[in-house]
Write a protein that holds these residues in place. Structure first.
Motif, short mmCIF file in Angstrom:
data_model
loop_
_atom_site.label_atom_id
_atom_site.label_comp_id
_atom_site.label_asym_id
_atom_site.label_seq_id
_atom_site.Cartn_x
_atom_site.Cartn_y
_atom_site.Cartn_z
N ALA A 1 0.83 -1.20 0.00
CA ALA A 1 0.00 0.00 0.00
C ALA A 1 0.87 1.26 0.00
O ALA A 1 0.52 2.26 -0.61
N ARG A 2 2.02 1.18 0.66
CA ARG A 2 2.93 2.32 0.68
C ARG A 2 3.47 2.64 -0.71
O ARG A 2 3.70 3.77 -1.06
N GLU A 3 3.69 1.57 -1.51
CA GLU A 3 4.23 1.73 -2.86
C GLU A 3 3.16 2.19 -3.85
O GLU A 3 3.47 2.69 -4.92
N ALA A 4 1.90 1.96 -3.47
CA ALA A 4 0.81 2.24 -4.42
C ALA A 4 0.15 3.58 -4.12
O ALA A 4 0.34 4.15 -3.04
N ASP A 5 -0.63 4.08 -5.08
CA ASP A 5 -1.37 5.32 -4.84
C ASP A 5 -2.54 5.05 -3.91
O ASP A 5 -2.86 5.84 -3.04
N LEU A 6 -3.19 3.90 -4.16
CA LEU A 6 -4.32 3.50 -3.32
C LEU A 6 -4.18 2.03 -2.97
O LEU A 6 -3.56 1.28 -3.73
N GLY A 7 -4.74 1.62 -1.86
CA GLY A 7 -4.62 0.21 -1.50
C GLY A 7 -5.77 -0.26 -0.64
O GLY A 7 -6.45 0.54 0.01
N LEU A 8 -5.99 -1.57 -0.70
CA LEU A 8 -6.95 -2.20 0.20
C LEU A 8 -6.21 -3.28 0.97
O LEU A 8 -5.59 -4.15 0.36
N ALA A 9 -6.26 -3.22 2.28
CA ALA A 9 -5.69 -4.28 3.11
C ALA A 9 -6.86 -4.98 3.77
O ALA A 9 -7.51 -4.42 4.65
N CYS A 10 -7.15 -6.19 3.31
CA CYS A 10 -8.39 -6.85 3.73
C CYS A 10 -8.25 -7.58 5.06
O CYS A 10 -7.19 -8.13 5.38
N LYS B 1 -11.40 -9.64 7.85
CA LYS B 1 -12.54 -10.55 7.71
C LYS B 1 -13.78 -9.76 7.27
O LYS B 1 -14.42 -9.11 8.09
N GLY B 2 -14.05 -9.79 5.95
CA GLY B 2 -15.23 -9.10 5.42
C GLY B 2 -15.11 -7.59 5.35
O GLY B 2 -16.08 -6.88 5.12
N PHE B 3 -13.92 -7.06 5.56
CA PHE B 3 -13.73 -5.61 5.47
C PHE B 3 -12.31 -5.34 4.96
O PHE B 3 -11.52 -6.27 4.79
N ALA B 4 -12.00 -4.06 4.71
CA ALA B 4 -10.62 -3.70 4.36
C ALA B 4 -10.33 -2.30 4.86
O ALA B 4 -11.24 -1.46 4.97
N TRP B 5 -9.05 -2.06 5.13
CA TRP B 5 -8.61 -0.69 5.34
C TRP B 5 -8.26 -0.12 3.97
O TRP B 5 -7.54 -0.75 3.20
N LEU B 6 -8.82 1.05 3.69
CA LEU B 6 -8.52 1.73 2.44
C LEU B 6 -7.32 2.65 2.69
O LEU B 6 -7.35 3.47 3.61
N PHE B 7 -6.27 2.43 1.91
CA PHE B 7 -5.05 3.23 2.03
C PHE B 7 -4.96 4.26 0.92
O PHE B 7 -5.33 3.99 -0.22
#
Ligand code: SF4
Length: 354
Positions: A309-318, A320-326
């Protein structure tokens, strides 16, 4: 690391520059009957929307030649007429206003006819692509080498390049297509070592589905890695829109073109607690028309998510049934599994507005 591209002379196909400092140009070919003008223009417009920059159309019959004026007039990108065996269609296509023609001198016939085509292109300011294919090599080269090989393809390409230059024509590029990846690479490499003429690269008749994509990616990827290739056509037995998509994926993966969203996603494993393939498909679908160059990481769990996520412009770290949007390497909000694709789209649109 950055790829150092071979220094080539720049040519002009309509309003599109090929070679020199121009980015690698993505091109494709329509699969419609050219004489079906509306159908052909529909496909051209869809390909343009997908990022195609030059389009080639087949001209096997008189009705196809007749359709060219209308196609050229309405095409959003320069049109190249693909001529085989019938030199008269080369002249007629140029009259109809095409921006480029492709000929394989090996199947045009006499050298005087090739020269007449070249003189006409020069007079009209039209670009030419000289095609050298293992299937249409000159007889004397087949006699000399015994079979189509990289050296024979190279010699044929050099022969025609020198002839065109001796006739005072320089607005041309060359394609050299062997029957297999290694022959193709070797022939293009030999040619690249001897001239500054732009090269159209691709693996001809690569096939269908995964096998075609892999074969094209390996062949085109090796050449691009060596700095060779000014314009690319991925040839697949498939919808030409897929060819364009694969061409962009190859160029993006080598850092040669950044257009649209590059999705990085994990292969999944036993830690996964969301339906990641479904999320990736939804995100691809939602973001398919985005032209802004962005990298989006979609990771199944926190193991690699923070780093990616640090390397990307946007990221999802999933989870259980959810994700943090980076965004920009920082978590900005928590989203439910069913909201992930939409949440990413909303953030991408903010980049467009910025
Ligand atoms: S990111 Fe997590 S779920 Fe994905 S492969 Fe790595 S460990 Fe497995």
């Amino acid at each position: 690391m950055r790829i150092v591209r071979r220094k080539t002379r720049q040519i002009q196909v309509g309003w599109v520059k090929v070679g020199g400092d121009a980015p690698v140009v993505v091109q494709s070919m329509t699969s419609t009957k050219t004489r079906n003008v509306n159908e052909t223009l529909d496909q051209i417009n869809r390909l343009f929307k997908a990022g195609c920059e030059l389009i080639r159309v087949a001209v096997p019959h008189e009705e196809d030649v007749e359709a060219l004026s209308e196609i050229v007039k309405n095409s959003p990108m320069p049109v190249i007429a693909d001529i085989h065996f019938a030199p008269s269609y080369a002249f007629k296509s140029m009259e109809k206003g095409v921006h480029g023609i492709r000929i394989n001198p090996g199947n045009i016939g006499k050298e005087e006819i090739v020269r007449e085509i070249v003189e006409e292109a020069k007079r009209r300011g039209i670009a030419i692509r000289i095609g050298v294919n293992s299937g249409s090599l000159e007889k004397d080269l087949l006699d000399k080498y015994g079979y189509p090989c990289a050296e024979a393809l190279f010699e044929s390409a050099m022969r025609w390049s020198e002839k065109l230059e001796s006739w005072g024509f320089y607005n041309f590029k060359v394609s050299i297509k062997g029957s297999d990846v290694l022959e193709n690479v070797q022939a293009n490499r030999l040619y690249a070592q001897h001239t500054d003429i732009p090269l159209h690269i691709g693996i001809t008749e690569a096939g269908m589905g995964q096998a075609g994509v892999v074969k094209s990616s390996v062949g085109i990827g090796i050449l691009l890695y060596m700095g060779i290739g000014d314009t690319v056509r991925v040839s697949l037995t498939d919808d030409p829109e897929i060819e364009v998509k694969v061409a962009y994926d190859i160029l993006r993966s080598l850092g040669l073109k950044r257009q649209g969203v590059e999705i990085v996603s994990c292969p999944t494993c036993g830690r996964i607690e969301v339906d990641l393939p479904k999320v990736v498909k939804q995100v691809e679908e939602k973001l398919k028309d985005v032209k802004t160059p962005l990298k989006v990481a979609i990771m199944g769990c926190v193991v690699n998510a923070i780093g990616e996520a640090r390397e990307a412009d946007l990221g999802l770290a999933c989870g259980k049934g959810f994700a943090w949007l980076f965004k920009g390497g920082k978590p900005i909000r928590r989203v439910r599994e069913e909201e992930m694709a939409q949440a990413l789209l909303e953030e991408v649109l903010k980049y467009n507005e910025a």
